[in-house]
Design an enzyme around this catalytic site. Structure first.
Site, PDB file in Angstrom:
ATOM      1  CB  CYS A  27      -0.930  -0.005   1.205  1.00  0.00           C
ATOM      2  SG  CYS A  27      -2.015   1.433   1.235  1.00  0.00           S
ATOM      3  CB  CYS A  84      -0.994   2.692   3.942  1.00  0.00           C
ATOM      4  SG  CYS A  84      -2.327   1.903   3.078  1.00  0.00           S
ATOM      5  CG  ASP A  85       2.924   1.203   4.497  1.00  0.00           C
ATOM      6  OD1 ASP A  85       2.308   1.680   5.472  1.00  0.00           O
ATOM      7  OD2 ASP A  85       2.912   0.005   4.193  1.00  0.00           O
TER       8      ASP A  85
END
Ligand code: NAP
Length: 307
Positions: free
Chosen positions: A133, A136-137
């Site tokens: 992701c 997200c990261d």
């Protein structure tokens, strides 16, 4: 035990659209979802190919809007995991983590899970540099080097997102050319911190407590080389989430649920929609369209049963 006319399994674009249209047809509809509404697109920071939204929209905004629309139409939501679906006379019985739910008709829109590489280092370093992701990261990799594995839409979309944070992004693809949409390939050419290794596989992800790189193999020469990187992002396709169905409906050769043009499966009263079904275009707009078709087929099925 609660009884519904229609149980929709999954709250992605396909499931929420199906729920909204089925509820508008007057049925009592339950949407069962283990996570948040929106499905795969929840983690996409900019969706730019949904019809009618020329400026694009963040996936994390679209999911709640689809849910709101389904709820306003009358759909009810059950936050739980479906463990099994069994035929029970004319109805279906859904075994959940906590209890059961009965429905006369089921729309399976449970989506897919991202596939993993299965190479040494991937599992032990999961969450310690290995990710699936970028939105997200990605911020964790500001100024660092990232490797993205895959050659489809997901790999390119996520690589483009990562290129806004990482100092360098290397896409490693086993093929000689991308299968991703032209629009994404064109955008990639404009990113000056992204490079591509075609005809290359990842043999191992290296590092002890966190990722330090990936051992790559040139498939033409067979020569291995280590790419230094603090992150490895894996986007090598999708595995349909069908385990809870057992043998209830036929699957195609790729493990997707076989459907006809009406989203009907081999089992009467069970419909499938979205990227879990055979020949899906796996695009948000197509999944929403599947949801409409599945809802209409559910209505036809329930009316036939009642007559
Ligand atoms: P995909 O289209 O199936 O592409 C998977 C990629 O991973 C392919 O390039 C494939 O290589 C490679 N691959 C497969 N197994 C591999 C392995 N074991 N080792 C190394 N590489 C491997 O998957 P996706 O990109 O996740 O996309 C899934 C679906 O969602 C697609 O239909 C896509 O169009 C859709 N999608 C759409 C958007 C959008 O509309 N913006 C965004 C994301 C996804 P080969 O090419 O050699 O087979």
């Amino acid at each position: 035990m609660e009884k519904f006319d229609i149980a929709v399994i999954g709250a992605g674009a396909a499931g929420l659209t199906a729920a909204a249209f089925a509820a508008r047809d007057g049925w009592r509809v339950a949407v069962v979802e283990a996570m948040t509404a929106g499905g795969q697109v929840s983690n996409v920071d900019a969706i730019d190919n949904y019809p009618g939204l020329p400026a694009g929209t963040p996936g994390y905004e679209l999911g709640p809007l689809l849910q709101e629309q389904a709820a306003e139409a009358g759909a009810e939501f059950v936050l739980d995991t479906v463990l099994r679906v069994d035929g029970d006379g004319d109805d279906y019985l859904l075994a959940l983590s906590e209890g059961h739910l009965r429905a006369r008709c089921v729309i399976v829109a449970a989506g897919s899970t991202k596939r993993r590489l299965g190479v040494p280092g991937e599992d032990p370093l999961w969450g310690r540099g290995v990710s699936q992701c970028a939105s997200c990261d990605g911020p964790l990799f500001r100024g660092l080097r990232a490797c993205v594995v895959g050659g489809g839409d997901s790999a390119l979309q996520e690589a483009l997102h990562l290129s806004r944070h990482a100092s360098r992004v290397t896409i490693v693809h086993r093929g000689a050319s991308f299968r991703a949409q032209h629009a994404l390939v064109a955008k990639l050419h404009q990113a000056d911190n992204v490079d591509v290794r075609f005809n290359t596989t990842v043999e191992e992800i290296t590092g002890d407590s966190s990722v330090t790189g990936a051992r790559l193999r040139d498939t033409a020469t067979g020569v291995d080389q280590v790419l230094d990187a603090e992150g490895v992002f894996v986007f090598i396709g999708l595995r349909p989430n069908t385990a809870f169905l057992g043998q209830l409906a036929d699957l195609d050769g790729q493990g997707r649920i076989s459907v006809d043009a009406h989203m009907r499966t081999s089992r009467p009263g069970i419909l499938a929609a979205g990227d879990i079904r055979s020949d899906s275009a796996a695009m948000l707009a197509a999944s929403a369209g599947d949801g409409v078709t599945a809802a209409r087929s559910a209505t036809a099925y329930l009316r036939r049963r009642a007559s």
